[in-house]
Design a protein around this motif. Structure first.
Motif, PDB file in Angstrom:
ATOM      1  N   GLN A  55       0.756  -1.258   0.077  1.00  0.00           N
ATOM      2  CA  GLN A  55      -0.094  -0.074   0.060  1.00  0.00           C
ATOM      3  C   GLN A  55       0.802   1.238   0.001  1.00  0.00           C
ATOM      4  OE1 GLN A  55      -1.724   0.592   4.411  1.00  0.00           O
ATOM      5  NE2 GLN A  55      -1.433  -1.819   4.100  1.00  0.00           N
ATOM      6  N   ASN A  59      -2.310   6.644   1.861  1.00  0.00           N
ATOM      7  CA  ASN A  59      -3.660   6.458   1.898  1.00  0.00           C
ATOM      8  C   ASN A  59      -4.331   7.140   3.226  1.00  0.00           C
ATOM      9  OD1 ASN A  59      -3.768   4.806  -0.447  1.00  0.00           O
ATOM     10  ND2 ASN A  59      -3.366   2.888   0.791  1.00  0.00           N
ATOM     11  N   SER A 180      -9.545   5.101  -4.706  1.00  0.00           N
ATOM     12  CA  SER A 180      -8.451   4.154  -4.625  1.00  0.00           C
ATOM     13  C   SER A 180      -8.127   3.290  -6.118  1.00  0.00           C
ATOM     14  CB  SER A 180      -8.996   3.092  -3.671  1.00  0.00           C
ATOM     15  OG  SER A 180      -7.918   2.092  -3.209  1.00  0.00           O
ATOM     16  N   ILE A 200      -2.275  -2.993  -4.389  1.00  0.00           N
ATOM     17  CA  ILE A 200      -2.379  -1.511  -4.006  1.00  0.00           C
ATOM     18  C   ILE A 200      -3.656  -1.001  -3.865  1.00  0.00           C
ATOM     19  CG2 ILE A 200      -1.525   0.869  -4.638  1.00  0.00           C
ATOM     20  CD1 ILE A 200       0.917  -0.471  -6.010  1.00  0.00           C
ATOM     21  N   SER A 203      -5.533  -3.043  -1.038  1.00  0.00           N
ATOM     22  CA  SER A 203      -4.946  -2.590   0.315  1.00  0.00           C
ATOM     23  C   SER A 203      -5.470  -1.008   0.604  1.00  0.00           C
ATOM     24  CB  SER A 203      -3.502  -2.644   0.343  1.00  0.00           C
ATOM     25  OG  SER A 203      -2.981  -2.088  -0.501  1.00  0.00           O
ATOM     26  N   GLY A 204      -5.405  -0.215  -0.343  1.00  0.00           N
ATOM     27  CA  GLY A 204      -5.673   1.007  -0.213  1.00  0.00           C
ATOM     28  C   GLY A 204      -7.212   1.256   0.127  1.00  0.00           C
TER      29      GLY A 204
END
Length: 241
Positions: A55, A59, A180, A200, A203-204
């Motif tokens: 990530q 964020n 995201s 990414i 997870s974001g």
């Protein structure tokens, strides 16, 4: 350590947003918008692994901007929330212009920082333009959807103050899904392979869900702060009279 640090960071950032609102009101949130957008544009360049997922570090800071617009929507009105988005755009463009000017200078022989600065901010234009485009889309959408949920619940249940949690999460979770997805593929397509991109993105969004659930109590606290300020105004007026 990454997991613990992320949790501590969320608490610190959301706490700072509430303190800014308590002591400086609407202006404090506009100031926090400037800080959050600039820092997020730097942090988005850093890739970490936490909770078993790849990530970007930006964020959490981006999540703070959603809390800020939700507080402004709830306590100060739609116009104030949209103004915060415009301030965030201005801050990002100013940050981009200044950092790119740095790279035009010729460093002295004794300089030790220019190489690191160049390595970081030579990547910045694509990242900032990507995050800026996504920021505009997702934030204006978040403000719009927040007030749509608000109009729906007020009409359905006849109470303007109830269902704060619904308009908060109902707007934030949808807008952050858009944020995201767009940010991952606009900013990192061609930089990482598809598997990493999907990690990414996933997870974001997981982080955004986590922060959205945490920012709900923060939003309730912000409304209490706003109610306290409004109750204090008539008392101050009486004392002045």
């Amino acid at each position: 350590m990454n997991e613990l640090l992320l949790i501590i960071t969320v608490v610190l950032i959301f706490g700072a947003v509430l303190l800014a609102y308590k002591f400086f009101g609407r202006s404090g949130l506009y100031g926090m918008t400037c800080i959050a957008t600039v820092l997020a544009n730097i942090e988005v360049l850093i890739l970490i692994r936490a909770f078993g997922m790849e990530q970007t570090l930006g964020n959490v800071m981006f999540a703070a901007t959603f809390l800020i617009t939700d507080i402004l929507s709830e306590c100060e009105g739609k116009k104030a929330a949209n103004k915060a988005v415009v301030i965030g755009v201005f801050s990002s463009l100013f940050f981009l212009g200044v950092t790119q000017c740095w790279l035009l200078f010729e460093p002295s022989d004794g300089d030790t920082a220019f190489g690191a600065i160049t390595a970081i901010f030579s990547q910045a234009p694509r990242m900032i333009f990507a995050s800026l485009a996504v920021y505009v889309v997702s934030q204006f959408f978040d403000v719009w959807l927040y007030h749509k949920w608000w109009a729906f619940t007020e009409k359905r249940f006849g109470d303007r103050r109830r269902f704060l949690w619904l308009r908060n999460n109902g707007s934030t979770l949808v807008s952050q899904l858009i944020n995201s997805f767009l940010l991952t593929f606009f900013a990192f397509l061609g930089t990482y392979d598809i598997v990493t991109l999907l990690q990414i993105f996933a997870s974001g969004y997981v982080i955004y869900v986590f922060t959205a659930l945490l920012d709900t109590p923060a939003l309730y606290l912000a409304r209490r702060i706003s109610d306290g300020k409004k109750r204090a105004l008539p008392l101050m007026a009486c004392e002045l009279n």
